[in-house]
Structure formats: C-alpha cells, structure tokens
Write an enzyme that holds these catalytic residues in place. Structure first.
Site, PDB file in Angstrom:
ATOM      1  N   GLY A   1      54.913  -3.700 -12.253  1.00  0.00           N
ATOM      2  CA  GLY A   1      53.689  -3.483 -13.007  1.00  0.00           C
ATOM      3  C   GLY A   1      53.545  -2.025 -13.377  1.00  0.00           C
ATOM      4  O   GLY A   1      54.063  -1.143 -12.685  1.00  0.00           O
TER       5      GLY A   1
ATOM      6  N   GLN B   1      49.290   5.488 -15.936  1.00  0.00           N
ATOM      7  CA  GLN B   1      50.431   6.056 -15.221  1.00  0.00           C
ATOM      8  C   GLN B   1      51.396   6.785 -16.137  1.00  0.00           C
ATOM      9  O   GLN B   1      52.226   7.570 -15.661  1.00  0.00           O
ATOM     10  CB  GLN B   1      51.182   4.959 -14.463  1.00  0.00           C
ATOM     11  CG  GLN B   1      50.386   4.367 -13.314  1.00  0.00           C
ATOM     12  CD  GLN B   1      51.156   3.249 -12.662  1.00  0.00           C
ATOM     13  OE1 GLN B   1      51.034   2.094 -13.060  1.00  0.00           O
ATOM     14  NE2 GLN B   1      51.966   3.592 -11.677  1.00  0.00           N
TER      15      GLN B   1
ATOM     16  N   CYS C   1      53.883   1.971  -5.186  1.00  0.00           N
ATOM     17  CA  CYS C   1      53.441   2.329  -6.534  1.00  0.00           C
ATOM     18  C   CYS C   1      54.482   3.233  -7.181  1.00  0.00           C
ATOM     19  O   CYS C   1      55.012   4.138  -6.525  1.00  0.00           O
ATOM     20  CB  CYS C   1      52.093   3.045  -6.437  1.00  0.00           C
ATOM     21  SG  CYS C   1      51.407   3.528  -8.022  1.00  0.00           S
ATOM     22  N   LEU C   2      54.738   3.007  -8.465  1.00  0.00           N
ATOM     23  CA  LEU C   2      55.687   3.855  -9.187  1.00  0.00           C
ATOM     24  C   LEU C   2      55.202   5.299  -9.272  1.00  0.00           C
ATOM     25  O   LEU C   2      56.015   6.213  -9.413  1.00  0.00           O
ATOM     26  CB  LEU C   2      55.930   3.302 -10.595  1.00  0.00           C
ATOM     27  CG  LEU C   2      56.633   1.942 -10.655  1.00  0.00           C
ATOM     28  CD1 LEU C   2      56.716   1.453 -12.092  1.00  0.00           C
ATOM     29  CD2 LEU C   2      58.006   2.010 -10.013  1.00  0.00           C
TER      30      LEU C   2
ATOM     31  N   HIS D   1      46.103  -4.266  -8.587  1.00  0.00           N
ATOM     32  CA  HIS D   1      46.669  -2.926  -8.446  1.00  0.00           C
ATOM     33  C   HIS D   1      46.627  -2.182  -9.787  1.00  0.00           C
ATOM     34  O   HIS D   1      46.214  -1.019  -9.856  1.00  0.00           O
ATOM     35  CB  HIS D   1      48.109  -3.050  -7.919  1.00  0.00           C
ATOM     36  CG  HIS D   1      48.820  -1.759  -7.737  1.00  0.00           C
ATOM     37  ND1 HIS D   1      49.070  -1.217  -6.497  1.00  0.00           N
ATOM     38  CD2 HIS D   1      49.366  -0.896  -8.634  1.00  0.00           C
ATOM     39  CE1 HIS D   1      49.731  -0.079  -6.641  1.00  0.00           C
ATOM     40  NE2 HIS D   1      49.927   0.134  -7.926  1.00  0.00           N
ATOM     41  N   GLU D   2      47.056  -2.853 -10.856  1.00  0.00           N
ATOM     42  CA  GLU D   2      47.121  -2.199 -12.169  1.00  0.00           C
ATOM     43  C   GLU D   2      45.737  -1.968 -12.758  1.00  0.00           C
ATOM     44  O   GLU D   2      45.493  -0.932 -13.390  1.00  0.00           O
ATOM     45  CB  GLU D   2      48.010  -2.999 -13.127  1.00  0.00           C
ATOM     46  CG  GLU D   2      49.443  -3.185 -12.663  1.00  0.00           C
ATOM     47  CD  GLU D   2      50.158  -1.912 -12.234  1.00  0.00           C
ATOM     48  OE1 GLU D   2      49.843  -0.818 -12.755  1.00  0.00           O
ATOM     49  OE2 GLU D   2      51.036  -2.002 -11.361  1.00  0.00           O
TER      50      GLU D   2
ATOM     51  N   HIS E   1      44.387   1.131 -11.403  1.00  0.00           N
ATOM     52  CA  HIS E   1      44.878   2.320 -12.120  1.00  0.00           C
ATOM     53  C   HIS E   1      44.020   2.608 -13.346  1.00  0.00           C
ATOM     54  O   HIS E   1      43.684   3.769 -13.617  1.00  0.00           O
ATOM     55  CB  HIS E   1      46.330   2.133 -12.563  1.00  0.00           C
ATOM     56  CG  HIS E   1      47.338   2.475 -11.526  1.00  0.00           C
ATOM     57  ND1 HIS E   1      47.465   3.737 -10.985  1.00  0.00           N
ATOM     58  CD2 HIS E   1      48.291   1.712 -10.932  1.00  0.00           C
ATOM     59  CE1 HIS E   1      48.449   3.744 -10.102  1.00  0.00           C
ATOM     60  NE2 HIS E   1      48.958   2.522 -10.045  1.00  0.00           N
TER      61      HIS E   1
END
Length: 184
Positions: free
Chosen positions: A63, A68, A108-109, A150-151, A154
């Site tokens: 994701g 991000q 997380c990225l 999660h996204e 963000h």
C-alpha cells in the site's frame, strides 16, 4: 456488483518505463500533512496512481498513500494479492464503518526496518472514487481492511507509530531519528 478499482492502463500493461517516486522517510514532517480531497479524477490523477503503483511494487510494499510521495491529495494504491496483480486505486477514500478489533504486525514504506504490533478494526466499509471517478462502496476484512486503515491514516497525517503506547512511540522515535541522522 463488480468493483472496478484497477486503472484502465496499469503499469503492467504499459510498455514505457514509469518514474519511480521518492518515498518520504520518517521523521520527515511532510508525512504529517493532511491530504486535500481530489476535485476531479483526470489524467493527472490517473498518472499519479500509475506512478504510485510502480513505486509501491518496486519498494516492495502492499500500500502507498500520496502523502508518502509528497503529494498531498487523497489518493491511495493497494495490492494485497500474493501475485501483485490485483491493484486497487482509492480516491478520496472514507471509512464509513468498522467492526471488531485485531492486533497484527505492521510496517511502513516510510519507516523502513521498523515493525510493531498495532490494533486495527477487523472489518471496514469504505466509500471511494475509482480511477474513472465513479463512486464505489465496498466491505473489506483481514489484510485488506488493515491496509486501507493504514493508508487512510497517512492521508490524515497519521503514522502507525501513533497507535503505539507512549513508551514504544518514544523509543521508536529515538531509534528512527538516530538512523535518519546516520544515513544523511
């Protein structure tokens, strides 16, 4: 009803190489920016989603939110399939309802190398625009439900670290800030 969250021209179907976007890394303050709604789903937004998918697959991740990649519009891409062949594009996603709770390991990225246990809803009902600008409403559970939450966090300027206890958050912040300074 069949949901169409895939792009009409996904990166897998294109011959040209797509640019890989830079993923912001914690503790970059831009990760705390609240994203603005997308006014119109046009070619620019579809190109952004394509680029985000390519970036997510390359990272590799499941994701990615536009926040991000330093684009502060409400766009999310997700692919939780084992084969990475089922991309979803959610524009202006809203979580309408949640049920249950489960704890699971999250990463997380934007926070590479760090994972921790986070509690999330087991099930969500979501409304979003697809890549054609059509409103869709659907339900998700399991990994997809966790990834959506999660996204969307963000997009709201939140990180999974915000779901940790104060003690864990402080430890993670010290560790990650030190790593960021050493790699700079």
């Amino acid at each position: 009803m069949v949901l169409d969250f895939t792009l009409t021209r996904t990166c897998a179907l294109r011959n040209e190489t797509m640019p890989k976007l830079d993923i912001l890394q914690y503790p970059d303050p831009r990760l705390r920016t609240v994203a603005e709604p997308v006014d119109a789903v046009d070619d620019r937004i579809r190109r952004l989603a394509d680029d985000m998918l390519e970036t997510m697959y390359d990272a590799p991740g499941i994701g990615l939110a536009a926040t991000q990649v330093d684009v502060h519009e409400r766009v999310v891409v997700i692919d939780v399939s084992d084969e990475h062949d089922d991309p979803m594009v959610l524009i202006n996603p809203e979580i309408l309802e949640t049920q249950g709770a489960e704890r699971g390991q999250e990463g997380c990225l934007s926070i590479p190398g760090y994972q921790d246990m986070v509690e999330r809803a087991e099930w969500v009902r979501v409304r979003a625009l697809d890549s054609n600008g059509e409103e869709q409403e659907f339900e998700a559970d399991g990994l997809l439900a966790v990834c959506i939450q999660h996204e969307v966090d963000h997009l709201n300027g939140k990180l999974f670290l915000d779901h940790l206890s104060e003690l864990k958050r402080k430890r993670a912040h010290r560790k990650l800030t030190k790593q960021a300074r050493m790699s700079a």
